[in-house]
Design an enzyme around this catalytic site. Structure first.
Site, mmCIF file in Angstrom:
data_model
loop_
_atom_site.group_PDB
_atom_site.id
_atom_site.type_symbol
_atom_site.label_atom_id
_atom_site.label_comp_id
_atom_site.label_asym_id
_atom_site.label_seq_id
_atom_site.Cartn_x
_atom_site.Cartn_y
_atom_site.Cartn_z
ATOM 1 C CG HIS A 1 -28.004 46.814 -34.759
ATOM 2 N ND1 HIS A 1 -28.018 46.461 -36.084
ATOM 3 C CD2 HIS A 1 -29.173 47.468 -34.541
ATOM 4 C CE1 HIS A 1 -29.146 46.888 -36.642
ATOM 5 N NE2 HIS A 1 -29.864 47.488 -35.722
ATOM 6 C CB CYS B 1 -23.383 65.234 -19.526
ATOM 7 S SG CYS B 1 -23.986 66.832 -20.126
ATOM 8 C CB CYS C 1 -28.102 64.922 -22.640
ATOM 9 S SG CYS C 1 -26.357 64.812 -22.183
ATOM 10 C CG LEU D 1 -38.939 55.287 -31.971
ATOM 11 C CD1 LEU D 1 -38.641 56.195 -30.790
ATOM 12 C CD2 LEU D 1 -39.677 54.047 -31.509
ATOM 13 C CG ASP E 1 -45.049 44.916 -39.527
ATOM 14 O OD1 ASP E 1 -44.511 45.531 -38.591
ATOM 15 O OD2 ASP E 1 -44.485 43.962 -40.116
ATOM 16 C CB THR F 1 -29.747 48.469 -29.380
ATOM 17 O OG1 THR F 1 -30.595 49.531 -29.805
ATOM 18 C CG2 THR F 1 -28.379 49.017 -29.042
HETATM 19 P P1 NAD Z 1 -38.881 46.073 -34.948
HETATM 20 O O1 NAD Z 1 -37.723 45.950 -35.872
HETATM 21 O O2 NAD Z 1 -39.288 44.897 -34.130
HETATM 22 O O3 NAD Z 1 -40.153 46.583 -35.746
HETATM 23 C C1 NAD Z 1 -40.098 47.183 -36.999
HETATM 24 C C2 NAD Z 1 -41.271 46.659 -37.814
HETATM 25 O O4 NAD Z 1 -41.318 47.361 -39.051
HETATM 26 C C3 NAD Z 1 -41.169 45.169 -38.139
HETATM 27 O O5 NAD Z 1 -42.300 44.495 -37.618
HETATM 28 C C4 NAD Z 1 -41.133 45.152 -39.661
HETATM 29 O O6 NAD Z 1 -41.827 44.039 -40.211
HETATM 30 C C5 NAD Z 1 -41.817 46.467 -40.001
HETATM 31 N N1 NAD Z 1 -41.542 46.912 -41.371
HETATM 32 C C6 NAD Z 1 -40.455 46.695 -42.148
HETATM 33 N N2 NAD Z 1 -40.631 47.229 -43.365
HETATM 34 C C7 NAD Z 1 -41.849 47.785 -43.372
HETATM 35 C C8 NAD Z 1 -42.609 48.484 -44.350
HETATM 36 N N3 NAD Z 1 -42.129 48.707 -45.572
HETATM 37 N N4 NAD Z 1 -43.833 48.929 -44.023
HETATM 38 C C9 NAD Z 1 -44.333 48.706 -42.782
HETATM 39 N N5 NAD Z 1 -43.659 48.041 -41.816
HETATM 40 C C10 NAD Z 1 -42.438 47.592 -42.107
HETATM 41 O O7 NAD Z 1 -38.520 47.286 -34.009
HETATM 42 P P2 NAD Z 1 -39.136 47.865 -32.640
HETATM 43 O O8 NAD Z 1 -38.371 47.317 -31.497
HETATM 44 O O9 NAD Z 1 -40.620 47.801 -32.612
HETATM 45 O O10 NAD Z 1 -38.659 49.368 -32.844
HETATM 46 C C11 NAD Z 1 -39.253 50.156 -33.867
HETATM 47 C C12 NAD Z 1 -38.227 51.028 -34.563
HETATM 48 O O11 NAD Z 1 -37.751 52.012 -33.652
HETATM 49 C C13 NAD Z 1 -36.973 50.294 -35.054
HETATM 50 O O12 NAD Z 1 -36.566 50.895 -36.277
HETATM 51 C C14 NAD Z 1 -35.943 50.591 -33.974
HETATM 52 O O13 NAD Z 1 -34.626 50.562 -34.478
HETATM 53 C C15 NAD Z 1 -36.332 51.989 -33.602
HETATM 54 N N6 NAD Z 1 -35.978 52.414 -32.248
HETATM 55 C C16 NAD Z 1 -35.687 53.731 -32.103
HETATM 56 C C17 NAD Z 1 -35.441 54.241 -30.848
HETATM 57 C C18 NAD Z 1 -35.166 55.695 -30.680
HETATM 58 O O14 NAD Z 1 -34.880 56.116 -29.569
HETATM 59 N N7 NAD Z 1 -35.297 56.486 -31.755
HETATM 60 C C19 NAD Z 1 -35.468 53.402 -29.724
HETATM 61 C C20 NAD Z 1 -35.791 52.051 -29.901
HETATM 62 C C21 NAD Z 1 -36.068 51.574 -31.175
HETATM 63 ZN ZN ZN Z 2 -26.133 66.819 -21.093
#
Ligand code: NAD
Ligand code: ZN
Length: 345
Positions: free
Chosen positions: A43, A93, A107, A262, A195, A40
């Site tokens: 981004h 909230c 929420c 996730l 990965d 995040t």
């Molecule tokens: P990260 O980007 O460090 O890890 C993602 C991993 O996926 C990388 O190591 C990458 O090499 C691997 N990857 C890419 N393509 C692939 C494929 N085809 N096959 C297998 N692996 C592959 O992210 P992170 O900090 O470990 O977070 C994991 C994910 O969760 C991210 O997508 C992030 O955006 C998301 N996220 C979601 C929430 C939520 O609340 N839903 C919160 C935090 C992070």
């Molecule tokens: Zn709420």
């Protein structure tokens, strides 16, 4: 105080002096010790369309952190100056249907620290007392700083019962590696991980994965054969946000398999719904942490398991003083790392 601020719309950040925040009623001011970088923050730094739509400037970024309580505002009764704390980054909230039903993670008005209000890439941060998680005395401030992503991993991994089940984790980023360690802790039979990065797969193996697959070199079918599995994975933990990883996961689930998702995709993508339907696969989206069941669960698990503490700590591969924030961001962006943490003390 020094703070890392998105001063105006557009790419980049500036380390500048800003006034110290003051805690209002039921708020707590925390002296930040460590703050972790997550996707995040990248981004927001790069100012992609989501960031441009979401953030109003000026804004201090940062939502993964640990620190020491420096001051409590009026009407704070359960947090004390001097305590080591982590922070829940989602502020709810309290009024919507889900909040009133006690399902705060659902929420509809969730606000993000370091996204919608000033965050923890600073010497001090102010958050609601209800978002403070008090850590035990002598707890490692590095470990305390990763409770947000550890909470994501915990929420996802504990979504479905794992004892004795065969689990596939797609994506061995920091959160995927933590998920591997938790799956191991709660008694999964086999844990397979995919990965594209050999370095990240090595972290996953050290955290307890039975088999690691680089989709550029092999596939989950081979992994299943190597493990002696005949039918498919019972549980999928999607931690990559990568459409090919999701497709492969769906292909290798047993009938009736359950998937907790996730990973956030960059954009919408096609899914083989025919397979999801005829294989009767359950898919559950996960956002953030359950407030505060997830926090109790991860604290309890860490308190009794040295192996889990070591695995989670091993995910932190880089530490930089806050003054070297640009190197910290470059390192996180490179992917040649686990979790990158900045030292604000
Ligand atoms: P990260 O980007 O460090 O890890 C993602 C991993 O996926 C990388 O190591 C990458 O090499 C691997 N990857 C890419 N393509 C692939 C494929 N085809 N096959 C297998 N692996 C592959 O992210 P992170 O900090 O470990 O977070 C994991 C994910 O969760 C991210 O997508 C992030 O955006 C998301 N996220 C979601 C929430 C939520 O609340 N839903 C919160 C935090 C992070
Ligand atoms: Zn709420």
């Amino acid at each position: 105080m020094r703070a890392l601020v998105k001063t105006r719309p557009g790419p980049g950040l500036e380390m500048i002096d800003v006034p110290e925040p003051t805690p209002g009623p039921r708020e707590v001011k925390i002296r930040v010790l460590r703050a972790g970088l997550c996707g995040t923050d990248l981004h927001l730094h790069d100012w992609d369309p989501w960031a441009a739509e979401t953030v109003r400037t000026p804004m201090i970024l940062g939502h993964e952190f640990s620190g020491i309580v420096a001051e409590v505002g009026p009407d704070v009764t359960d947090v004390e100056v001097g305590q080591l704390v982590s922070g829940e980054g989602h502020i709810v909230c309290g009024r919507c249907r889900n909040c009133r039903a006690g399902r705060r993670h659902l929420c509809i008005n969730t606000q993000g620290i370091g996204v919608n209000r000033d965050g923890a890439f600073a010497e001090h941060v102010v958050i609601p007392a209800s978002n403070v998680w008090v850590q035990p005395e002598d707890f490692d401030p590095d470990l305390a700083a990763v409770f947000d992503p550890l909470g994501n991993a915990t929420h996802t991994t504990l979504s479905f019962p794992l004892a004795g089940e065969d689990v596939v984790v797609t994506g061995a980023g920091p959160i995927g590696v933590m998920a591997v360690a938790i799956a191991r802790h709660v008694g999964a039979r086999y844990v397979a991980v995919t990965d594209l990065s050999g370095e990240r797969l090595a972290l996953a193996r050290a955290a307890g994965a039975d088999i690691c697959v680089n989709p550029a070199e092999g596939d989950l079918r081979q992994a299943m054969r190597a493990l002696g599995m005949r039918e498919g994975f019972d549980i999928g933990l999607e931690m990559s946000g990568a459409p090919p990883a999701v497709a492969s996961m769906i292909d290798h689930m047993n009938h009736g398999g359950r998937i907790a998702m996730l990973g956030l995709p960059k954009e919408p993508y096609p899914v083989d719904w025919g397979k999801v339907i005829t294989h009767m696969i359950t898919i559950k989206g996960i956002y953030g942490r359950e407030m505060y069941d997830t926090w109790y669960a991860m604290s309890s698990m860490l308190s009794t398991s040295r192996a889990l503490r070591d695995a989670v700590t091993s995910v932190i591969t880089h530490r930089f003083p806050a003054t070297e924030w640009q190197t910290a961001f470059d390192t996180a962006r490179s992917g040649q790392c686990g979790k990158v943490v900045m030292d604000w003390s």
